[in-house]
Design an enzyme around this catalytic site. Structure first.
Site, PDB file in Angstrom:
ATOM      1  CG  ASP A 139      -0.469   2.331   1.703  1.00 35.23           C
ATOM      2  OD1 ASP A 139      -0.307   2.118   0.483  1.00 35.23           O
ATOM      3  OD2 ASP A 139       0.446   2.219   2.543  1.00 35.23           O
ATOM      4  CG  ASP A 179       1.342  -1.621  -1.483  1.00 38.19           C
ATOM      5  OD1 ASP A 179       2.411  -1.235  -1.995  1.00 38.19           O
ATOM      6  OD2 ASP A 179       0.750  -0.993  -0.583  1.00 38.19           O
TER       7      ASP A 179
END
Length: 176
Positions: A127, A143
């Site tokens: 991330d 995401d």
């Protein structure tokens, strides 16, 4: 069926879905590779002062970091979700009315596979987007696919599809 076929037919629509899926997964993986190369073991890169930055994080959980360390569970759930998405994509009527819904399924699948690849290869998901101003959980391109898909799906269900459309959709998913 009250709506005309798109003219492109099932084979072409499936091919376009597969091509779109591959492009989306490659884009996700490329951005994660860039994050590893340029952000790992580095200070965050502030793009908008005190608002938004690129911040490397290895997420061993699910969305927003919940369920840390449950890798096998995520892998099994992802495979099940992908099977359901593929079934739905194949069964949804190939009309203009449902083309956007098939696109949403492609986005969800690409997001699931993007993070699945990370979990399989690394044991964690990379991330790197961080809205610092609101301390929003750090996230990635996969995401974004899943989140935007959920928003688009809600919009379709609220504003686009009528009860008879949903009945047609359910009937097609049941194989009738």
């Amino acid at each position: 069926m009250s709506e005309k076929k798109t003219g492109m037919g099932k084979p072409k629509s499936v091919l376009l879905g597969v091509i779109g899926f591959v492009i989306l997964v490659l884009a996700d993986q490329w951005t994660k590779k860039l994050a590893v190369l340029h952000l790992k073991d580095q200070d965050p890169i502030e793009l908008v002062k005190n608002v938004f930055e690129l911040y490397y994080l290895e997420n061993r959980g699910a969305a927003f970091g919940i369920f840390q360390g449950k890798r096998v569970v995520f892998l099994i759930i992802t495979v099940i979700i992908l099977a359901v998405l593929a079934y739905c994509f194949w069964r949804i009527p190939y009309t203009r009315k449902f083309a956007m819904l098939r696109g949403i399924l492609v986005l969800i699948a690409a997001g699931a596979v993007g993070n699945f690849i990370d979990r399989m290869c690394n044991g964690y998901v990379v991330d790197f987007f961080y809205f610092k101003a609101i301390n929003f959980p750090i996230f990635n391109v996969a995401d974004i696919y899943v989140t935007c898909s959920a928003v688009f799906l809600a919009i379709l269900l609220i504003f686009r599809y009528k009860e008879e459309d949903l009945n047609e959709l359910l009937k097609s998913l049941k194989g009738k």
